[in-house]
Design an enzyme around this catalytic site. Sequence first.
Site, PDB file in Angstrom:
ATOM      1  N   CYS A 603       0.837  -1.209   0.000  1.00 20.27           N
ATOM      2  CA  CYS A 603       0.000   0.000   0.000  1.00 20.27           C
ATOM      3  C   CYS A 603       0.872   1.261   0.000  1.00 20.27           C
ATOM      4  CB  CYS A 603      -0.963  -0.030   1.180  1.00 20.27           C
ATOM      5  SG  CYS A 603      -2.364   1.104   0.996  1.00 20.27           S
ATOM      6  N   HIS A 715      -3.534  -5.463   1.043  1.00 21.13           N
ATOM      7  CA  HIS A 715      -3.220  -5.832   2.419  1.00 21.13           C
ATOM      8  C   HIS A 715      -3.596  -7.297   2.620  1.00 21.13           C
ATOM      9  CE1 HIS A 715      -2.387  -1.822   4.033  1.00 21.13           C
ATOM     10  NE2 HIS A 715      -3.382  -1.376   3.285  1.00 21.13           N
TER      11      HIS A 715
END
Length: 787
Positions: A603, A715
């Site tokens: 991310c 994630h």
Amino acid sequence: MSQLFVVGIGPGGLNHMTFEAREAIEKADVVVGYRTYLEFIEPLLVNKTLFSSGMMREVERCSQALAIAASGKTVALISSGDAGIYGMAGLAMELADEPDAPFQDVEIVVVPGVSAVQAAASVLGAPLMHDFAVISLSDLLTPLPKIRKRLKAAASADFVVALYNPRSKGRVTQIEEARDILIGARGPQVPVGIVRNACRDGEECIITTLGEMLQHPIDMFSLVIIGNSSTRLCRDGRIVTPRGYATRGDDQNPNRKKRAAVASLGEVSEDPHAVMFCGTGSDVGKSVLAAGFCRILKRRGISVAPFKSQNMALNSAVTPEGGEIGRAQGVQAEACGIAPHTDMNPILLKPNSDTGSQVIVQGKVVRNMGVKEYNAYKPKAFLKARESFARLRDRYSFIVIEGAGSIAEINLRDHDIANLKVAGMAGAPVILIADIDRGGVFAQIVGTLELLQPEEKALVKGVIINKFRGDASLLTTGIKYVEERTGVPVLGVLPWYKGLALPEEDSVALQKKEAAPQKTERGDKLRIGVLRLPRISNYTDFAALEAEPDVELYYVRSPWLVETMDLLILPGTKATLADLESIRDEGIAEAVTRFRGPVVGICGGYQMLGKTVLDPERVESGPERVDGLGLFDVVTTMLKEKQTHQAEAKLSAAGASVAPGCDAAVTGYEIHMGESVLGQGVTPFSRITSRSGEGVAVDDGAVSADGRVFGTYLHGIFDNHGFRTAFLNRIRLAKGLPEQAEAVPMPDPFDALAAHMERHLDLERIFRICGISPLRAMSSTAGDGTP
């Protein structure tokens, strides 16, 4: 004698006019008024002689109406709202009363109407149920010093205050002064209603707080009503200022008496259908015990759901519908055997600076707020928490509520929307959790209870001592003293339990992580370094790596440790640009670029690995551009809209090459506010095929040409057992370590946690506190039925 009717036509709609007003217009030969007001009543003006003029011509219109009436005609002079409240009645009477005025034979008849303040109040609810003051902020006719004096008097006397003419294009500071004066007297959290075009076409209504009201549009067509110290919001979101009726006549009204007893902060209903686990501090085990109790109830066939009104968390989860909640509530939902939902954690705060957080309400980002701004926003936030809790209560038989931090933070009592105020709202008994591992457990318990108000302490029905190591009988004298001193029973002592690795939420837990290895030599373990970014988020991404038997995982804070690692990971962050500058200032960025081993970015960490991060919309409220680490040719642009999805993806050929032999199908979740564009020599890591249950075809992440560096927005990528095993085996082989077999999924850990709690807690007493029947308490069957 001729007549001049000064007619109040109300807010502007024919349906709000009085019978007397209609009758006066019908009698009139001539109608005089501001042209906009005449348009409101156009159907009543057929065959009438009309005289109209524009704004700021009030004296001219009044004189004209009086002169026409003096000539013998019956005249209706139109005034909006009520003619006697900031209307035309007073002006007509003043002009007629002047010496030598030729209007002695004109009878002035004042016809009342619904005033603007009444109309606005009806839209807002009942804010004017008690004494109130109406003040115009226009200084055209009243000097500004006098307006200030009146505002200060009304503020100090605790009047509800209604503001007419609050702001115009050329007059903007008066409303700011009024806000400051009233905040000084009654604080920023007082409810405020802003109504524009009340009770007519184009009506707009905003309910906010005194501290936040200037963030909303206010103009000359608006009326602002500011509550007093007792004004509050009802469940439906409307404003009410209690006058005191509800505290009288209880003997004559048993229903009211019953409601008052249930609503009282210190009372718990006989069958509450909820319990709240609160703590003496942060990281005492509230989240784990709440999850365990959820599973205890599920095993007894009770449909149960978790709830935490406000969560400040570094780690978050994404619900199936794409909302963002605290990760602990996602795990607790799993313990309940249900899908996570944003109602389980309606308010999520993700800190992005020392004094501010991104505020997420019912799964969606509101905006970044500092402490003062958020405190002003809390009444609105708590209303959303009420809504969410009510929906959960409608869907499930029992709610397990988790508090936040310590319930004895007396400096936060007035702003509490996370602890005992929630227990009072839910009618839930409170069980206090204390952590003996950190020492001073009896002081924790007694000190916490001593700091509570009597009505708050009455909510606490029991105490659990958590994280004990040793012989529990050694605590007998201390437990006896606590029970005698406080009157609150100790419901059990829970030995330290490692069977459930529940995702931690805050920096208290993160600070316990290994920050530096004991030895710098690379031995028979894989050494994985995660950069300890200042604004790190979702570090639960690495729990599965940490659990690998041959892995040592460290949170790296110094440049020299970087080169001692076998794998380097840049984690997620709530402020990519700011953290990039931080690691550059600390010399860590240079160490990363020199590092020759495999590098992974998740991310925000993925965004850092590219060439440039752009923020033209100032999403992060910092610089518009920061150079990345340049490990591959990727440019990221921050966008205002946040992507939050549970996701399914298939690895690209390049993605599969970093984990040879694994299944191409992977899952994860997205939480990001940026879009990355790949340049030369870079290929996507995967293709996302499903977002929040809907089919898509979106490239994700990037892999460098040599496969050494990869980044992804997914994630939880390492929670995919096959991918994690294949990826780590590639690094193991390069280091000369033996490969590991893919981890076998462990049995459901929640059943083991529930059994652990059942062995060591006085469940019979806990069930009695919770209002759960003895027959249900004895049952221990799997299922999810209702009681």
